[in-house]
Design a protein around this motif. Structure first.
Motif, mmCIF file in Angstrom:
data_model
loop_
_atom_site.group_PDB
_atom_site.id
_atom_site.type_symbol
_atom_site.label_atom_id
_atom_site.label_comp_id
_atom_site.label_asym_id
_atom_site.label_seq_id
_atom_site.Cartn_x
_atom_site.Cartn_y
_atom_site.Cartn_z
ATOM 1 N N GLN A 1 34.885 52.282 45.022
ATOM 2 C CA GLN A 1 35.245 51.097 44.623
ATOM 3 C C GLN A 1 35.254 50.820 43.209
ATOM 4 O O GLN A 1 35.231 49.942 42.693
ATOM 5 C CB GLN A 1 34.632 50.053 45.429
ATOM 6 N N TYR B 1 46.198 50.878 44.249
ATOM 7 C CA TYR B 1 45.294 51.192 45.150
ATOM 8 C C TYR B 1 43.946 51.297 44.680
ATOM 9 O O TYR B 1 43.760 52.138 43.750
ATOM 10 C CB TYR B 1 45.817 52.653 45.598
ATOM 11 N N SER C 1 40.799 53.040 40.404
ATOM 12 C CA SER C 1 42.024 52.300 41.026
ATOM 13 C C SER C 1 43.346 53.100 40.225
ATOM 14 O O SER C 1 43.096 53.791 39.157
ATOM 15 C CB SER C 1 42.450 51.011 40.711
ATOM 16 N N LYS D 1 41.788 45.987 51.830
ATOM 17 C CA LYS D 1 40.606 46.671 51.443
ATOM 18 C C LYS D 1 40.890 47.606 50.446
ATOM 19 O O LYS D 1 40.027 47.442 49.536
ATOM 20 C CB LYS D 1 39.822 47.310 52.540
ATOM 21 N N HIS D 2 42.026 47.961 50.361
ATOM 22 C CA HIS D 2 42.190 49.093 49.261
ATOM 23 C C HIS D 2 43.631 48.877 48.407
ATOM 24 O O HIS D 2 43.702 49.566 47.559
ATOM 25 C CB HIS D 2 42.292 50.619 49.862
ATOM 26 N N PHE E 1 40.126 52.813 45.190
ATOM 27 C CA PHE E 1 39.259 53.973 45.909
ATOM 28 C C PHE E 1 37.969 53.229 46.221
ATOM 29 O O PHE E 1 37.121 52.650 45.462
ATOM 30 C CB PHE E 1 39.031 55.339 44.970
#
Length: 189
Positions: free
Chosen positions: A23, A187, A26, A138-139, A189
């Protein structure tokens, strides 16, 4: 050329010394840039705390298109590299943010509605932008942003007519341009 190398070296050093975990990373692309005559673009970001992230990215467009008249060429050619930081009011990759960046830019463009050619080489400067990131899942996020870039071009040319090359301006030039007008898919991660 020196500014471009310095910007790339700073991005590599900054991104290589920071820890990597889930997280934190990106990647994103600006959909509006593709509408600007096919400008390819990408950005990589990394959160460094709850409220701060760093990012590096670029834009590239080598294409030119002929309009109805064979002498009229429409183009938004550019090579752009940038490195910056964002402050997030709530949490990284969600909500409102403000950003700053250093940017290197070469461009050559003609207007779609008026016949003129502007070219800038060796542009170095800084930008400010504001945006909002909406979490779709979520992503996956959707981001909207706008900003401005101020800098100085080593070489700048403005021709009233690209076909006749009638010069209106040339030489070094300081400018302020709208920049970072974006609707991006992100996106995380």
């Amino acid at each position: 050329m020196m500014g471009k190398r310095l910007l790339i070296a700073a991005a590599v050093v900054l991104l290589s010394v920071l820890p990597v975990s889930a997280q934190k990373w990106s990647v994103q692309t600006n959909l509006l840039d593709y509408l600007a005559l096919g400008t390819l673009n990408a950005e990589v970001g990394m959160s460094v705390s709850q409220h701060f992230s760093i990012f590096a990215g670029g834009r590239f467009n080598p294409w030119e298109f002929k309009a109805g008249d064979p002498e009229v060429i429409v183009r938004n050619q550019q090579q752009t590299a940038y490195l910056g930081m964002r402050y997030w009011t709530w949490y990284v990759n969600s909500g409102f943010w403000a950003g700053i960046k250093a940017q290197y830019l070469n461009f050559s463009n003609t207007g779609i509605w008026r016949e003129a050619l502007k070219e800038g080489k060796g542009g170095i400067g800084g930008g400010l932008s504001l945006g909002y990131t909406y979490m779709l899942g979520k992503h996956v996020n959707l981001e909207a942003s706008a900003g401005a870039w101020a800098g100085k071009f080593r070489e700048y040319h403005f021709y009233s007519s690209p076909a006749k090359q009638y010069v209106r301006e040339e030489g070094p030039k300081a400018v302020i341009y709208p920049d970072n007008l974006a609707i991006s898919i992100v996106y995380v991660f």
